[in-house]
Design a protein around this motif. Structure first.
Motif, mmCIF file in Angstrom:
data_model
loop_
_atom_site.group_PDB
_atom_site.id
_atom_site.type_symbol
_atom_site.label_atom_id
_atom_site.label_comp_id
_atom_site.label_asym_id
_atom_site.label_seq_id
_atom_site.Cartn_x
_atom_site.Cartn_y
_atom_site.Cartn_z
ATOM 1 N N GLN A 122 -11.996 9.942 -0.074
ATOM 2 C CA GLN A 122 -10.884 9.036 0.204
ATOM 3 C C GLN A 122 -9.537 9.717 -0.006
ATOM 4 O OE1 GLN A 122 -11.300 5.029 -1.432
ATOM 5 N NE2 GLN A 122 -12.142 4.692 0.586
ATOM 6 N N GLY A 123 -9.470 10.580 -1.007
ATOM 7 C CA GLY A 123 -8.210 11.262 -1.269
ATOM 8 C C GLY A 123 -7.761 12.132 -0.106
ATOM 9 N N ARG A 125 -1.532 19.169 4.210
ATOM 10 C CA ARG A 125 -2.347 18.829 3.049
ATOM 11 C C ARG A 125 -3.583 18.048 3.487
ATOM 12 N NH1 ARG A 125 -3.786 15.194 -0.691
ATOM 13 N NH2 ARG A 125 -3.114 13.574 0.743
ATOM 14 N N ALA A 143 0.532 9.329 -4.604
ATOM 15 C CA ALA A 143 -0.139 8.041 -4.476
ATOM 16 C C ALA A 143 -1.631 8.333 -4.426
ATOM 17 C CB ALA A 143 0.304 7.298 -3.216
ATOM 18 N N ASP A 172 5.679 11.166 0.508
ATOM 19 C CA ASP A 172 5.630 12.487 1.131
ATOM 20 C C ASP A 172 5.871 12.410 2.630
ATOM 21 O OD1 ASP A 172 5.031 13.488 -1.308
ATOM 22 O OD2 ASP A 172 2.898 13.763 -0.928
ATOM 23 N N ARG A 206 0.857 -1.188 0.000
ATOM 24 C CA ARG A 206 0.000 0.000 0.000
ATOM 25 C C ARG A 206 0.888 1.231 0.000
ATOM 26 N NH1 ARG A 206 -3.360 0.450 5.180
ATOM 27 N NH2 ARG A 206 -1.622 1.739 5.816
ATOM 28 N N PRO A 207 0.869 2.024 -1.080
ATOM 29 C CA PRO A 207 1.834 3.116 -1.215
ATOM 30 C C PRO A 207 1.477 4.358 -0.415
ATOM 31 C CG PRO A 207 0.449 3.039 -3.141
ATOM 32 C CD PRO A 207 0.025 1.887 -2.275
ATOM 33 N N PHE A 208 0.524 4.249 0.463
ATOM 34 C CA PHE A 208 0.148 5.415 1.257
ATOM 35 C C PHE A 208 -0.208 4.968 2.664
ATOM 36 C CE2 PHE A 208 -3.396 3.979 -1.405
ATOM 37 C CZ PHE A 208 -4.301 3.579 -0.445
ATOM 38 N N ILE A 259 -5.626 10.044 2.758
ATOM 39 C CA ILE A 259 -4.391 9.306 2.496
ATOM 40 C C ILE A 259 -3.205 10.255 2.496
ATOM 41 C CG2 ILE A 259 -5.634 7.668 1.046
ATOM 42 C CD1 ILE A 259 -3.842 8.778 -1.281
ATOM 43 N N GLY A 269 -4.982 1.247 -3.837
ATOM 44 C CA GLY A 269 -5.387 0.236 -2.869
ATOM 45 C C GLY A 269 -4.206 -0.467 -2.222
ATOM 46 N N PRO A 300 -5.816 6.759 -3.671
ATOM 47 C CA PRO A 300 -6.625 5.706 -3.057
ATOM 48 C C PRO A 300 -6.865 4.536 -4.007
ATOM 49 C CG PRO A 300 -7.592 7.844 -2.601
ATOM 50 C CD PRO A 300 -6.451 8.079 -3.544
ATOM 51 N N GLU A 313 -9.279 -1.737 5.428
ATOM 52 C CA GLU A 313 -8.413 -1.020 4.498
ATOM 53 C C GLU A 313 -9.212 0.061 3.774
ATOM 54 O OE1 GLU A 313 -5.188 -1.368 4.089
ATOM 55 O OE2 GLU A 313 -4.961 -3.036 5.473
ATOM 56 N N LEU A 314 -8.480 0.949 3.099
ATOM 57 C CA LEU A 314 -9.143 2.040 2.396
ATOM 58 C C LEU A 314 -10.084 1.529 1.312
ATOM 59 C CD1 LEU A 314 -8.973 5.187 2.444
ATOM 60 C CD2 LEU A 314 -7.615 4.991 0.390
ATOM 61 N N PRO A 332 0.671 9.938 0.873
ATOM 62 C CA PRO A 332 1.652 9.091 0.182
ATOM 63 C C PRO A 332 2.907 8.902 1.038
ATOM 64 C CG PRO A 332 0.804 10.779 -1.292
ATOM 65 C CD PRO A 332 0.281 11.096 0.065
ATOM 66 N N PHE A 355 -0.159 22.440 -2.262
ATOM 67 C CA PHE A 355 0.569 21.244 -1.828
ATOM 68 C C PHE A 355 1.000 20.343 -2.978
ATOM 69 C CE2 PHE A 355 -2.632 22.280 1.467
ATOM 70 C CZ PHE A 355 -1.777 22.616 2.499
#
Lengths: 472, 472
Positions: A70-71, A444, B464, A79, A51-53, A74, B469, B466, A144-145, A76, B459
């Motif tokens: 959802q954005g 952010r 990444a 970051d 999971r990259p975030f 999260i 996943g 959502p 999970e998301l 990343p 920002f």
């Protein structure tokens, strides 16, 4: 001048080469709060996670109804842990002898192996169906998301299916489609019921007036009360509030089997009741991931890994049965006697990060090192209708010198001989929002969440979501 | 008083029962701008679409890079056409004799049939692969909202795969993974290249410094120029700008075949060049949906349906070969001699909505009714680096009495004997944003897009998403 630059470069390079290699498995609360504490001049840190975030778990329930997008929740890894390396792969195997982890990308099969001096396992847990038949196939989870996105898609699609069933005049089908059965009366289950009843009352009932009398939320819990980690009076208050919101709360009720559109429940008196649902959300508990299980078996019960809930660790989070100072575990995958919460994982990550500080590395393998101490700051749950139940432990938040807040005369004169305060209702909701807002990792994230909350306040939650796509 | 209420209720009920049934197939520009014009006191309007939201196509490219979030550019049909019924099903068949549409939910198979007095077909078009082998399997498209999510997922996943390949030292693989090949030099292809080069320069290169020299965007176009719907000088300007942004522009280049990670292209001199890619985005054109094709065949070439691009309509958007005033088609699924753009569809929807106004319904079947007239307002394309190419036709936007703006002396003294103005560069971008912002359907949408644009300004775009996943 050239010489100086060259010399500095040389020092830098040698420092780089001497850095101990730390591999962190995971991208959740434990992994991130650990990685952020590390000095990357001393350590070459690589995070490994499919999971990259990082995602902000406290707001997951809100994302199922569109209160936040959802954005917004999260962050990343690139970051939030910019000084660390990150690889978008899952760890498949650990070679404890050669100190290597073998990783693979589950989509493409691309493989990579990494050497480590220190390994930190923070892979978290997964939803636990307790082997109850049909749950894995027919229930939605909320861990999970992507679970949040699936629940949202299912909820909205079922409402729209009910609209079609209404045109066809099939009222039984309408009622089935609009019943959401939530299994699990812990914080996630309660918060989801709260968010959902808001969504139904304020948005869906307005947008789908013909359906408004047929929405139903059913909360099923095997224990005799809700929110058993709170004091009993809190659980009772929350239960009364949810019932007032129209939630059908079933206590002492055990799910025996789930089918595609109904669930069989054993009640306290031994009778079996069958409830038809459109959406079944399973938040009854968490269990070990296959990776954690395999690692436990690899170390073996003879070396102390005998727990079925996760990796047993000592008081300093060292995995039992491994060389001291080499392998650590924290968060939901570790069994340390603490509950599997974000708060515990985050504090464990910070504690372990401090263990890795310059000049103190000998503590990593030292049996006498100061153990992890958990400072419980409180528990909170949003329960719908702008109300929340919160229990705050100020001692966990702030210590005044050697004494704690609750030792002080002013505290005792205000609150008596207790070490915590309860804030309920709308004030509790203000606390809930303030605390979770301030605990977010980035500006952010705060910008996004604040703008989403304000958007929801102004315009409500949308009655359709991108995740529904074009397919009916 | 009771009597009056009763009487009013009776009138209302009889008006309800007498309402003509209008069924609209689709939820895009044409369908929505038509449905919003209808008086639901006169018509019982039902929208039928597998997509439960309208989405704002001009910002789709921006959603692939995270400049705007997907939630910001959708508008639930339930909100934007609140007085209409909406059914979340796809039309599978039309019975032109009995005036019935048969619909089904593609997920659940639930079926429903609707009677109509008037049917409006506005189902749009789908990406056209022109039968080129491998494109359907290996390319990503950019027509629907979910395409945007897929492109975003693929782009970000490939960057992360490249990170893994870098650790493994496979530089050829890195270059392949980071090459994005875009096929189609129309507005969508150009805008996507512009957004993508912004994303690479401002965000990905910063977040992935080790990869920054290996990102590549390749734009492939079969014609000898870009943006052929603009004047030729504009196409040349855009091409120069994209090349300056680092885009590899290949003109006179025909894709012959696509494989999983490479595409074979026939150049002008007849040679075949093979380009390895991580992501292939196909925006080369649109074609008929299977439903439209089936309806064309049902009406039959003998009754005038002879066009392979869509449903042939007369000047008043009546589908040729059907009873006058019963079946209309507009937007990308209709062949009316106008280009398949949002602007045409929206104007056609408004025109047809006016045809349905009270007291003028006899025009619906009248051969002498005033035909649809298209007022071209302009064409715009964002080309990256805060610049856009815009061509505005003020006559299409505003008419001054019987004369048009370009008849006026002040216009001629300013611009000479031309009927349009070109605004390029940063000023063009200001026009681009202002126009698209003002054309959004709802305040909620404007709030979301404005807050997203500001978030991106503050920002940057997150590295990444959502949609990636947990699966690697």
């Amino acid at each position: 001048m050239d010489d100086i630059a060259y010399y500095a470069g040389g020092v830098f390079r040698s420092a780089q080469a001497d850095r101990k290699k730390v591999v962190v498995l995971g991208s959740g609360w434990g992994a991130l709060s650990f990685a952020k504490k590390l000095d990357t001049k001393l350590y070459d840190v690589t995070l490994v996670s499919p999971r990259p975030f990082f995602f902000y778990t406290p707001l997951l329930c809100g994302s199922t109804t569109g209160t936040v997008s959802q954005g917004a929740i999260i962050e990343p890894i690139r970051d939030s842990a910019a000084a660390c390396n990150y690889l978008h792969v899952a760890c498949s195997d650990v070679d404890l002898e050669k100190k290597k982890v073998h990783c693979a990308n589950q989509d493409t099969g691309a493989q990579v192996s990494l050497d480590y001096d220190h390994l930190v396992v923070a892979v978290g847990a997964q939803p636990n169906t307790f082997g109850i038949p049909g749950v894995q196939e027919h229930a939605k989870f909320l861990k999970e998301l992507e679970h949040g996105a699936e629940v949202r898609r299912q909820l909205l699609n079922k409402v729209m299916e009910a609209d079609v069933a209404l045109v066809a005049g099939d009222m039984e089908k309408v009622k089935q489609l609009l019943n959401v059965v939530v299994v699990g009366g812990g914080p996630t289950g309660v918060e989801f019921c709260g968010e959902l009843s808001d969504f139904i009352k304020r948005d869906l009932a307005v947008r789908f007036p013909k359906l408004q009398d047929h929405f139903q939320v059913t909360l099923v819990e095997a224990l005799p009360g809700l929110l058993t980690m709170f004091q009993k009076a809190v659980g009772q208050h929350v239960q009364d509030h949810l019932v007032g919101q129209g939630v059908d709360v079933r206590l002492n009720a055990m799910v025996k089997e789930a089918e595609a559109d109904k669930v069989h429940i054993k009640m306290k008196d031994g009778s079996i009741e069958t409830i038809a649902f459109g959406t079944l959300v399973w938040v009854a508990g968490v269990g070990m991931r296959p990776f954690t299980k395999a690692l436990c078996q690899k170390i073996g019960p003879d070396n102390g890994q005998t727990d079925r809930r996760g990796l047993l660790v000592d008081e300093c989070l060292r995995v039992k049965g491994t060389n001291p100072g080499e392998v650590f575990a924290l968060g939901d995958c570790a069994v340390s006697g603490k509950p599997p919460t974000a708060q515990v994982a985050a504090q464990q990550g910070k504690y372990l990060g401090r263990m890795f500080r310059a000049g103190q590395q000998e503590r990593l393998a030292d049996k006498e090192a100061a153990p992890f101490k958990y400072a419980h700051q409180g528990t909170m749950a949003y329960i719908g209708d702008n109300q929340a139940a919160t229990e705050l432990f100020p001692n966990g938040l702030i210590k005044l010198g050697r004494s704690s807040i609750t030792d002080h005369m002013w505290w005792r004169s205000l609150y008596g001989d207790v070490d915590h305060i309860r804030v309920m209702g709308v004030a509790g909701f203000a606390v809930w929002r303030s605390v979770y807002f301030s605990k977010m990792y980035s500006m952010r994230g705060r910008w996004c969440v604040a703008s989403d909350w304000f958007r929801t306040f102004l315009f409500g939650r949308p009655a359709a979501a991108p995740v529904q796509g074009t397919a009916a």
